[in-house]
Enzyme design. Structure first.
Site, PDB file in Angstrom:
ATOM      1  N   CYS A   1      14.385 -10.118  -4.004  1.00  0.00           N
ATOM      2  CA  CYS A   1      14.654  -9.724  -5.383  1.00  0.00           C
ATOM      3  C   CYS A   1      13.442  -9.041  -6.014  1.00  0.00           C
ATOM      4  CB  CYS A   1      15.064 -10.947  -6.188  1.00  0.00           C
ATOM      5  SG  CYS A   1      16.439 -11.783  -5.396  1.00  0.00           S
TER       6      CYS A   1
ATOM      7  N   TYR B   1      -1.578  -6.513  10.794  1.00  0.00           N
ATOM      8  CA  TYR B   1      -1.335  -6.802   9.378  1.00  0.00           C
ATOM      9  C   TYR B   1       0.169  -6.863   9.084  1.00  0.00           C
ATOM     10  CZ  TYR B   1      -6.242  -5.669   9.522  1.00  0.00           C
ATOM     11  OH  TYR B   1      -7.559  -5.637   9.879  1.00  0.00           O
TER      12      TYR B   1
ATOM     13  N   TYR C   1       0.807  -1.222   0.000  1.00  0.00           N
ATOM     14  CA  TYR C   1       0.000   0.000   0.000  1.00  0.00           C
ATOM     15  C   TYR C   1       0.840   1.272   0.000  1.00  0.00           C
ATOM     16  CZ  TYR C   1      -3.100  -3.336   2.533  1.00  0.00           C
ATOM     17  OH  TYR C   1      -3.813  -4.416   2.954  1.00  0.00           O
TER      18      TYR C   1
HETATM   19  C1  LIG Z   1     -10.727  -6.376   8.532  1.00  0.00           C
HETATM   20  C2  LIG Z   1     -12.038  -6.351   9.181  1.00  0.00           C
HETATM   21  C3  LIG Z   1     -12.206  -5.758  10.437  1.00  0.00           C
HETATM   22  C4  LIG Z   1     -11.081  -5.066  11.160  1.00  0.00           C
HETATM   23  O1  LIG Z   1     -10.620  -3.946  10.487  1.00  0.00           O
HETATM   24  P1  LIG Z   1      -9.571  -2.964  11.217  1.00  0.00           P
HETATM   25  O2  LIG Z   1      -9.348  -1.888  10.239  1.00  0.00           O
HETATM   26  O3  LIG Z   1      -8.343  -3.764  11.461  1.00  0.00           O
HETATM   27  O4  LIG Z   1     -10.201  -2.493  12.478  1.00  0.00           O
HETATM   28  C5  LIG Z   1     -13.438  -5.821  11.030  1.00  0.00           C
HETATM   29  N1  LIG Z   1     -14.502  -6.416  10.421  1.00  0.00           N
HETATM   30  C6  LIG Z   1     -14.377  -6.984   9.200  1.00  0.00           C
HETATM   31  C7  LIG Z   1     -15.571  -7.626   8.582  1.00  0.00           C
HETATM   32  C8  LIG Z   1     -13.162  -6.966   8.544  1.00  0.00           C
HETATM   33  O5  LIG Z   1     -13.060  -7.523   7.328  1.00  0.00           O
END
Ligand SMILES: *Cc1c(COP(=O)(O)O)cnc(C)c1O
Length: 414
Positions: free
Chosen positions: A342, A370, A316
């Site tokens: 690489c 993440y 990102y």
């Molecule tokens: C990824 C996700 C979250 C968490 O998102 P954050 O930005 O880490 O708080 C919550 N609910 C669903 C359905 C998701 O896909």
């Protein structure tokens, strides 16, 4: 007090020096602070006191068993998106009655296990999934608790890859079709409609889109009541942002107060699914400078962590603050902090003014969410170790992968 501070010039996690951790566990290595995770959860729970509410941690942000355990012990529930995550949270000792199951592609076997386990709710994302879940529940002679993930079509004003609440996204059912779908679901014999949910995106730095989404969901809830469909809970998803560099992320109070205000006259249980906000600032990636390669146009510091460990910068273009574990005196040069993979996209930080020498330890901050969860074995690199610090103690909560483990599932031709 922050869990990440310098003592005598050396960066510590709680009471443990990162130099000591590097000596003990090697690099690259993920380091998490138990205190920071608990503090982040406490902030939500404090603000929700007096409300019928449940914080369901979004497991995909960081699914290490120790992280799940720390959160479960303090009363968190879990938001899962796969059978693997279901098995993980059960292994971590989660209470099934605090598990919600999200995701656009739930498999039959995941549904079967979740039904047998007795989870709190399935967040259903399509008409086809409703039918499948009904059939799976019928086969088990049981009833599935269901919420529809509604796409409120609000702009989360975040990175397009992590925005999920617009019409063009693959997630959820369209707002205009939701009412019809609820009516259809009410006719299916093995479903029990219990809630409604949305999740509009990730790393949101503005609280307003959450309110917009809530307004739309409340309007729908009122229409459903006219149809004789009474819901028990509303799940507002996750998505609240954190500071990586100099962002002004809303406080938990600024985020929740307008929402709780709109909900105060309603008898609805409130569910939230924060991921990043609970663990993002609670972890870092510890790495060592392997080579310095000054050049005419750019100076490269090649470190032993790479995009297979922390993919967010490559994926990102994300910024992670990078600091030396021990600060050096001298004039800073500008460095590209890159891994050994690489790919030109294999960078962890660009244009960083730092005083560096070969062998120095660097901490890549705000890597608790993440990070490890998105890591891979690209370039046949073993996944890094994970360590949880708790006061003066440190625990190896995932050992470094061995080289054998990287290919012992594979076979040469006979
Ligand atoms: C990824 C996700 C979250 C968490 O998102 P954050 O930005 O880490 O708080 C919550 N609910 C669903 C359905 C998701 O896909």
């Amino acid at each position: 007090m922050s869990a990440f501070e310098r003592h005598a010039g050396v960066l510590h996690v709680e009471s443990v020096s990162l130099s000591d951790l590097a000596n003990e566990f090697g690099t690259p290595c993920w380091v998490y602070s138990r205190q920071a995770i608990e503090t982040a959860l406490d902030e939500f729970q404090q603000e929700l006191l007096g409300h019928d509410a449940l914080v369901c941690y979004a497991v995909k942000a960081n699914s290490n068993l120790a992280v799940l355990d720390v959160l479960a012990r303090r009363g968190a529930g879990f938001d899962i998106v796969s059978e693997g995550e279901l098995r993980r949270v059960l292994a971590a000792g989660a209470d099934p009655r605090r598990i919600v199951f999200s995701g656009v592609g739930k498999s039959v076997s995941a549904m079967e296990l979740a039904l047998r386990t007795g989870i709190l709710c399935f967040n259903v994302e399509s008409a086809a999934e409703l039918e499948r879940l009904n059939a799976v529940a019928a086969q088990q002679g049981t009833t599935a608790p269901v919420s529809l993930r509604v796409n409120p079509d609000v702009d989360a004003r975040t990175h397009p890859y992590i925005s999920t609440g617009l019409k063009e996204n693959k997630f959820g059912v369209a707002y205009d079709e939701a009412r019809t779908l609820y009516r259809r679901a009410a006719e299916l014999s093995h479903l029990r409609l219990c809630g409604i949910d949305c999740h509009i995106g990730s790393q949101l730095l503005d609280a307003a889109p959450f309110s917009e989404a809530l307004d739309k969901l409340l309007h729908l809830i009122d229409q459903l009541a006219e149809d004789g469909i009474a819901l028990e809970h509303i799940d507002l998803g996750g998505g609240l942002g954190i500071r990586y560099r100099d962002e002004e992320a809303p406080t938990i109070k600024a985020y929740l107060h307008p929402l709780l205000d709109k909900l105060k006259d309603r008898r609805l249980r409130i569910l939230l699914e924060p991921g990043r906000r609970l663990v993002g600032n609670a972890g870092l990636l510890l790495t060592r400078v392997d080579y310095l390669k000054p050049g005419e146009i750019k100076n490269f510091a090649i470190v032993d962590a790479a995009m297979n460990d922390l993919a967010r910068p490559a994926l990102y273009g994300s910024w992670h603050t990078i600091v030396p574990v021990v600060e050096r005196q001298g004039t800073a040069d500008t460095w590209e902090i890159v891994g050994p993979i690489c790919e030109s996209g294999d960078f962890l930080g660009r244009d960083r003014p730092l005083v560096l020498a070969t062998g120095d330890l660097l901490a890549i901050l705000s890597a608790g969410a993440y990070g490890m969860a998105m890591s891979s074995n690209y370039n046949t690199r073993p996944r890094a170790a994970e360590v949880m610090v708790d006061g003066r103690q440190s625990y190896l909560v995932r050992r470094r992968e061995s080289f054998d483990e990287l290919f012992n599932l594979e076979r040469r031709l006979p």
